[in-house]
Design a protein around this motif. Sequence first.
Motif, PDB file in Angstrom:
ATOM      1  N   PHE A 151       0.855  -1.176   0.000  1.00  0.00           N
ATOM      2  CA  PHE A 151       0.000   0.000   0.000  1.00  0.00           C
ATOM      3  C   PHE A 151       0.899   1.237   0.000  1.00  0.00           C
ATOM      4  N   LEU A 152       0.422   2.312  -0.580  1.00  0.00           N
ATOM      5  CA  LEU A 152       1.118   3.594  -0.464  1.00  0.00           C
ATOM      6  C   LEU A 152       0.140   4.591   0.129  1.00  0.00           C
ATOM      7  N   SER A 164       3.892   9.805  14.809  1.00  0.00           N
ATOM      8  CA  SER A 164       5.235   9.247  14.803  1.00  0.00           C
ATOM      9  C   SER A 164       5.204   7.871  14.153  1.00  0.00           C
ATOM     10  N   TYR A 165       6.390   7.393  13.798  1.00  0.00           N
ATOM     11  CA  TYR A 165       6.498   6.061  13.204  1.00  0.00           C
ATOM     12  C   TYR A 165       5.862   5.026  14.127  1.00  0.00           C
ATOM     13  N   LEU A 185       8.787   7.228   3.406  1.00  0.00           N
ATOM     14  CA  LEU A 185       9.511   7.670   2.211  1.00  0.00           C
ATOM     15  C   LEU A 185       9.693   9.174   2.295  1.00  0.00           C
ATOM     16  N   LYS A 186       9.217   9.924   1.324  1.00  0.00           N
ATOM     17  CA  LYS A 186       9.363  11.373   1.412  1.00  0.00           C
ATOM     18  C   LYS A 186       8.333  11.921   2.404  1.00  0.00           C
ATOM     19  N   TRP A 190       4.088   7.159   3.020  1.00  0.00           N
ATOM     20  CA  TRP A 190       4.438   5.934   3.738  1.00  0.00           C
ATOM     21  C   TRP A 190       4.174   4.713   2.857  1.00  0.00           C
ATOM     22  N   LEU A 191       5.143   3.820   2.792  1.00  0.00           N
ATOM     23  CA  LEU A 191       4.983   2.551   2.090  1.00  0.00           C
ATOM     24  C   LEU A 191       4.646   1.482   3.121  1.00  0.00           C
ATOM     25  N   ILE A 192       3.510   0.815   2.941  1.00  0.00           N
ATOM     26  CA  ILE A 192       3.016  -0.164   3.910  1.00  0.00           C
ATOM     27  C   ILE A 192       2.948  -1.532   3.249  1.00  0.00           C
ATOM     28  N   TRP A 193       3.469  -2.549   3.940  1.00  0.00           N
ATOM     29  CA  TRP A 193       3.406  -3.922   3.440  1.00  0.00           C
ATOM     30  C   TRP A 193       2.639  -4.775   4.449  1.00  0.00           C
ATOM     31  N   GLY A 194       1.559  -5.404   3.984  1.00  0.00           N
ATOM     32  CA  GLY A 194       0.762  -6.268   4.851  1.00  0.00           C
ATOM     33  C   GLY A 194       0.870  -7.714   4.413  1.00  0.00           C
ATOM     34  N   PRO A 195       0.569  -8.677   5.306  1.00  0.00           N
ATOM     35  CA  PRO A 195       0.672 -10.106   4.963  1.00  0.00           C
ATOM     36  C   PRO A 195      -0.354 -10.509   3.915  1.00  0.00           C
TER      37      PRO A 195
END
Length: 379
Positions: A151-152, A164-165, A185-186, A190-195
């Motif tokens: 996801f972006l 915050s992160y 990222l910039k 945020w670049l999100i990776w899910g299962p």
Amino acid sequence: MSTTDWLTPLQHILNCQVRFVTFSLSAWKSLVEQAESSWINNDNREVITEGNRAAFNGKTWIVVRVTGIDLEALEIEGEVKQAEAELITWTLQWNQTQQLTAKQNTLTESESIALKLSDWIQGQLESEETSYSIPDHLTSGGKLFAEMIPFLLVTEHTNVKQASYTELEKLLRSFLAEDILLIPLKNQEWLIWGPVSLLKEADSEYMDDEDEETVEDSLSSICHGLYEMLASEWIGECHLAVAHPVSPAKGIVETTLLLRETINLGRKFHVGTSIHLPWMLQLERLLNAIPEVQRSRYLEHALKKTELFVEAEMLATLETFFSLDCNVSETAKKLYIHRNTLLYRLDKLKQETGLDVRSFRDAVLVKIILLLYKVTKRN
């Protein structure tokens, strides 16, 4: 001490005007190319870092901060001695090192890994010779070789305090799963990776449906749920895109490019839409590749035939008609009008333009005209 705190003292020391200016990365590189003199990091000449400087036409610029898409620099009007420039460069680099050291001492392990991945991704996106596979030392024990759902997230408001992160990571884990990867990222991106197991969970919610849900349907459902959670519990208005599952270790750069393009196309052609799906923007991607001059010329020719295309009522009617796969009955229901009223509008369009949107060929032409009109009107 922050860099802004010593701006006034620096003006007194140099006895000349000093101010902050912002450059895009490409504009800075162009300035360096035409500069009368410049200094860059010889260890990696492709990477712009704090302290890089250039002098041109009686002015000197020294990079203070790089954000990923642009940079902030000191603009010094007047002659700067070599020793003074080197001292400012050293001060900026020392300040940056101190800030990074302080920040790294408070980072969680997952954030530390994410920042390293972020730096690598940004480097690849800016490099002329892109490597699409993550180096072994950044693959986090090999877990990034498994397929994950990317996801972006792009937040909308620059004046809203960013989470915050750790806060965002906690929120995502509560909604998606514990096993997620979050990469900043910039700014505001945020670049999100899910299962990939999320797809099975999404499928199970529709087991009673007669039609089997496609992967795209499941991804769209997950994306909508994630967007609603983020918009209500975190940052408010934002943009979210999702793509098909892929192994981050092998496709993280290409996927980032695809998702960025998807959000850019969605924001360009579908203002007001916050969720963007790459498989729903194929025609928009094709039209965007056509030079703007040709797009404008074609649209000007098409709109000479009638002003009907730009009427609010007709635009809303056609948008709904196309979103419902040209189904007359469903469109009439969605617009809360009688079927005959809808047929009257479509017949009026055919009479004035010669285009009948109930035929496939004409529907495609009208859809193209509408997309081009949106972009041209905003430009």
